[in-house]
Design a protein around this motif. Structure first.
Motif, mmCIF file in Angstrom:
data_model
loop_
_atom_site.group_PDB
_atom_site.id
_atom_site.type_symbol
_atom_site.label_atom_id
_atom_site.label_comp_id
_atom_site.label_asym_id
_atom_site.label_seq_id
_atom_site.Cartn_x
_atom_site.Cartn_y
_atom_site.Cartn_z
ATOM 1 N N ASP A 33 -2.532 18.443 -12.211
ATOM 2 C CA ASP A 33 -1.277 17.763 -13.086
ATOM 3 C C ASP A 33 -1.180 19.465 -13.055
ATOM 4 O O ASP A 33 -0.585 19.024 -14.359
ATOM 5 C CB ASP A 33 -1.522 16.616 -13.519
ATOM 6 C CG ASP A 33 -0.213 16.382 -14.194
ATOM 7 O OD1 ASP A 33 0.787 16.755 -13.897
ATOM 8 O OD2 ASP A 33 -0.455 15.345 -15.016
ATOM 9 N N ASP A 39 1.222 12.781 -12.501
ATOM 10 C CA ASP A 39 0.673 12.534 -11.344
ATOM 11 C C ASP A 39 0.062 14.141 -10.588
ATOM 12 O O ASP A 39 0.067 14.800 -11.416
ATOM 13 C CB ASP A 39 2.037 11.862 -10.576
ATOM 14 C CG ASP A 39 3.017 13.050 -10.650
ATOM 15 O OD1 ASP A 39 3.218 14.255 -10.533
ATOM 16 O OD2 ASP A 39 4.226 12.579 -9.500
ATOM 17 N N GLU A 40 -0.688 13.912 -9.716
ATOM 18 C CA GLU A 40 -1.131 14.326 -9.132
ATOM 19 C C GLU A 40 -0.635 15.812 -8.401
ATOM 20 O O GLU A 40 -0.414 14.698 -6.837
ATOM 21 C CB GLU A 40 -3.179 14.202 -8.431
ATOM 22 C CG GLU A 40 -3.667 13.526 -9.331
ATOM 23 C CD GLU A 40 -4.492 14.534 -10.418
ATOM 24 O OE1 GLU A 40 -4.064 16.290 -10.438
ATOM 25 O OE2 GLU A 40 -5.179 14.207 -11.258
ATOM 26 N N ASP A 41 -0.521 16.954 -8.753
ATOM 27 C CA ASP A 41 -0.107 18.192 -7.215
ATOM 28 C C ASP A 41 -1.511 18.715 -6.742
ATOM 29 O O ASP A 41 -2.144 18.502 -7.073
ATOM 30 C CB ASP A 41 0.818 18.839 -8.857
ATOM 31 C CG ASP A 41 1.811 18.305 -9.415
ATOM 32 O OD1 ASP A 41 2.597 17.043 -9.044
ATOM 33 O OD2 ASP A 41 1.244 18.454 -10.434
ATOM 34 N N ASN A 57 4.326 16.791 -6.918
ATOM 35 C CA ASN A 57 4.099 15.150 -6.548
ATOM 36 C C ASN A 57 5.277 14.961 -7.209
ATOM 37 O O ASN A 57 5.548 14.449 -8.296
ATOM 38 C CB ASN A 57 2.999 14.316 -7.007
ATOM 39 C CG ASN A 57 2.247 13.387 -5.922
ATOM 40 O OD1 ASN A 57 3.187 12.466 -5.783
ATOM 41 N ND2 ASN A 57 0.903 13.011 -6.041
ATOM 42 N N LEU A 59 5.654 11.296 -7.700
ATOM 43 C CA LEU A 59 5.340 9.838 -7.217
ATOM 44 C C LEU A 59 6.515 9.741 -8.540
ATOM 45 O O LEU A 59 6.906 8.475 -9.391
ATOM 46 C CB LEU A 59 4.232 10.023 -7.405
ATOM 47 C CG LEU A 59 3.544 8.197 -8.003
ATOM 48 C CD1 LEU A 59 3.431 7.239 -6.608
ATOM 49 C CD2 LEU A 59 1.714 8.425 -8.033
ATOM 50 N N VAL A 60 5.845 10.012 -10.086
ATOM 51 C CA VAL A 60 6.794 9.760 -11.124
ATOM 52 C C VAL A 60 7.625 9.505 -11.228
ATOM 53 O O VAL A 60 8.922 8.469 -11.472
ATOM 54 C CB VAL A 60 6.451 10.339 -12.074
ATOM 55 C CG1 VAL A 60 6.939 10.026 -13.471
ATOM 56 C CG2 VAL A 60 4.705 10.423 -12.415
ATOM 57 N N VAL A 65 4.769 8.742 -3.037
ATOM 58 C CA VAL A 65 4.689 10.112 -3.111
ATOM 59 C C VAL A 65 5.012 10.891 -1.804
ATOM 60 O O VAL A 65 5.314 10.509 -0.692
ATOM 61 C CB VAL A 65 2.741 9.999 -2.425
ATOM 62 C CG1 VAL A 65 2.146 11.327 -2.039
ATOM 63 C CG2 VAL A 65 1.962 9.007 -3.473
ATOM 64 N N ASP A 415 -1.757 8.719 -5.272
ATOM 65 C CA ASP A 415 -0.536 7.081 -5.451
ATOM 66 C C ASP A 415 -0.916 6.483 -6.261
ATOM 67 O O ASP A 415 0.122 5.631 -6.844
ATOM 68 C CB ASP A 415 -0.994 6.602 -4.102
ATOM 69 C CG ASP A 415 -2.129 6.153 -3.820
ATOM 70 O OD1 ASP A 415 -2.827 6.445 -4.386
ATOM 71 O OD2 ASP A 415 -1.804 5.669 -2.655
ATOM 72 N N GLY A 416 -1.668 6.925 -6.934
ATOM 73 C CA GLY A 416 -2.177 5.991 -8.592
ATOM 74 C C GLY A 416 -2.315 4.701 -8.090
ATOM 75 O O GLY A 416 -2.450 3.805 -9.085
#
Length: 630
Positions: A33, A39-41, A57, A59-60, A65, A415-416
């Protein structure tokens, strides 16, 4: 393969020796992140002549995603570098991830995260460059307990030819490096002084005492769980005959134990790891549930060896080694016979199905010259006791990895949804209608889809002609777990308290800690927080604690330095950042009043620093008291 080789009438073994290795690049991937948006990049190295990618990412921002490549604007494209491996960590303890990008026969590059979505290259003043060495993988971790992340870098040889793969075992290899963080993002080379260049100490005689190895993966990990970071690297036997074939052993899973000060002793052979192989990737977890960290190493695989030589032998298998009470390791594959694995580069250990135990994942492919051997994408499901079987269904219907020459692989929850996702990157692909051929059937779970790609066609023993098949550039694969099995997890990130409270000792990322996850009425699984492992890659720093169908569980952290903290009643679906509380519930020097006062002072300081909120501080206080009394 270079065009000059493809154009010549006949391709022979001397041509293989003279051909460059990895001429299409050696890509790696990091899951991180970088912009701190929750979210994860992804950061992906792309080899010669291409920009590296930094995929932010969305996502947020969007609820789904998707990725935007922001490498150029962020200043980490490194277009003029033939980039290989990558690792990251908060090297200056300012709250964001700094990025180390390795190079092929050129300087490695260090990028400082400025905290606003951009980076600044600081290679020169940092001292990390390394000149013209060929770097493969890196790992960050605090080897001397000063709260700063140091850097370990694995090296191989100049990839202009493959003489070190086939003919010369030691003379052309490059020694690995260990760089001590002296503060201010300046590093000092302590490789020789630390003892990590004594790679043949304690091994069977025959190798020059300080000769370099072909190291494809390197990891700083507290393998013996004594509170300091040890060093493990995966070395390649390649095509040099092993001792049982009349040659010399050079490819080991080497373990160097730390005395706590950053001085290392080679414990490879004394700890039962004197098994030569073409080791390429590393992963760590407690695989058999006995409370000790175990080791997985990816290898050439018997399916590749049988195509090249016509015979399979046990040393080619990827395998897992189970740590015993005295610290030695047992080759678990030897207990159950040859597993006949396919080729492996990147590796990871994570609970992909959230059932409460650590599973294994692996990807890989290699251009051997006359042919390419790829991997269908491997998930090995754990039965909870360290016995594994292939889960072919989990990757069914996803990318056809047999048509990708995959190198780097990393995992994280993109994608959490609380389940592990897999990211892999190839340096070239072989899409349809380019044909693939079935590998010889040798028995085992991978026979059904074991194939190889004939880049050259045999015309006589040891002689081939180019098939005319030209593969396109490789692809990035992101495979999201649907999380459809009904199990749940809790996501755990760590926050070291150095610089936040007076007694904080641990780097801000908590790298080097070991996280224990225990579902209610279940068994404990252990996962180390690693600053680089796999091959040329680094997985997310978040630990997903699989809880199965349990509503809650317990998380225990062994911090670098040896302090233990515990949090009870971690609920399914929670995502928590747990801070270092520098008061161990196992510390015999602390009576109950002193221990409670220590915890209270630490939490007050963490509250003042904004590192925890009141509800979490209350939970941590209650759990600390309960852990002491338990």
């Amino acid at each position: 393969m270079p065009q000059a080789v493809k154009a010549q009438p006949v391709y022979t073994f001397p041509d293989i020796f003279a051909s460059p290795l990895k001429s299409r690049g050696a890509p790696g991937v990091a899951v991180l992140d970088f912009d701190l948006d929750g979210d994860e990049d992804l950061y992906v190295t792309n080899g010669p002549g291409r920009s590296n990618a930094l995929y932010a990412n969305q996502l947020v921002e969007s609820g789904a995603v998707s990725f935007l490549d922001v490498a150029l604007g962020a200043g980490v494209d490194a277009t003029d570098q033939d980039s290989t491996g990558v690792c990251y960590g908060d090297l200056d303890n300012d709250g964001d991830a700094d990025l180390l990008v390795l190079g092929n026969a050129e300087a490695d590059r260090l990028f400082e995260n400025l905290g606003d979505g951009t980076f600044q290259e600081i290679t020169g003043p940092s001292g990390v460059g390394g000149g013209g060495l060929t770097s493969s993988s890196c790992s960050v971790g605090d080897v001397d307990g000063d709260g700063l992340l140091d850097i370990a870098i694995g090296h191989t040889f100049n990839w202009d030819n493959q003489i070190p793969i086939f003919l010369e075992p030691f003379a052309l290899n490059q020694s690995n490096r260990l760089l001590r963080n002296t503060g201010g993002l300046v590093f000092q080379d302590i490789s020789a002084a630390s003892g990590i260049t004594a790679v043949h100490a304690g091994l069977p005689p025959g190798a020059p005492p300080n000769a370099g190895t072909i190291t494809w993966a390197i990891t700083l990990v507290d393998i013996d769980q004594d509170g300091d970071l040890d060093l493990v690297h995966a070395d390649d036997q390649a095509a040099v005959p092993a001792s049982f074939q009349g040659g010399i052993d050079r490819g080991y899973l080497q373990v160097f134990l730390n005395d706590g000060s950053g001085a290392f002793t080679n414990a490879t052979y004394s700890h039962g790891l004197g098994l030569p192989g073409s080791w390429m990737g590393l992963a760590f977890a407690d695989l058999d549930g006995d409370g000790r960290l175990d080791l997985f190493g990816s290898n050439t695989g018997n399916h590749a060896v049988v195509v090249f030589t016509g015979m399979a032998f046990n040393l080619a298998d990827s395998r897992w080694f189970l740590q015993q009470a005295a610290g030695s390791f047992v080759d678990a594959n030897a207990l159950g016979g040859t597993f006949n694995t396919p080729f492996g580069w990147g590796a990871a250990a994570a609970d992909y199905d959230n059932d409460g135990d650590a599973d294994l994942m692996m990807h890989g492919g290699l251009d051997f010259g006359p042919f390419v051997q790829s991997t269908p994408g491997v998930i090995l499901a754990n039965d909870g006791a360290g016995t594994f079987h292939r889960d072919a269904v989990a990757l069914a219907g996803s990318t056809d990895h047999n048509r990708r020459n995959v190198h780097g692989m990393a995992v994280g929850d993109l994608d959490g949804n609380g389940f592990t996702d897999i990211v892999s990157v190839a340096n070239f692909d072989y899409p349809a209608p380019i044909p693939v051929l079935p590998s010889p059937m040798i028995g085992g779970e991978f026979d059904a889809d074991a194939v190889f790609l004939p880049t050259f066609l045999p015309i006589a023993p040891g002689a081939w002609v180019w098939s005319g098949l030209e593969p396109p550039d490789g692809t990035l694969s992101v495979e999201l777990s649907d999380g459809a099995n009904g199990n749940s997890s809790a996501g755990i990130r760590l926050l070291g308290a150095v610089g936040l409270i007076p007694d904080g000792e641990v780097n801000r990322d908590g790298i080097g800690a070991v996280v224990g996850c225990t579902p209610h009425q279940g068994n404990t699984a252990l996962y180390p927080v690693l600053g680089g492992s796999s091959y040329a890659s680094q997985s997310s720093l978040e630990v997903l604690c699989g809880l199965g169908d349990a509503p809650h569980g317990t998380v225990e952290i062994l911090w670098p330095g040896g302090t233990r903290n515990r949090l009870y009643n971690v609920h399914a679906g929670e995502r928590l950042t747990l801070p270092e509380i520098p008061c161990s519930f196992e510390d015999p020097s602390l009576g109950r009043p002193q221990y409670i006062a220590c915890v209270r002072d630490a939490l007050d300081g963490l509250l003042a620093a904004g590192a925890v909120d009141e509800p979490l501080a209350g939970r941590l206080m209650g759990s600390a008291v309960r852990a002491f009394e338990d």
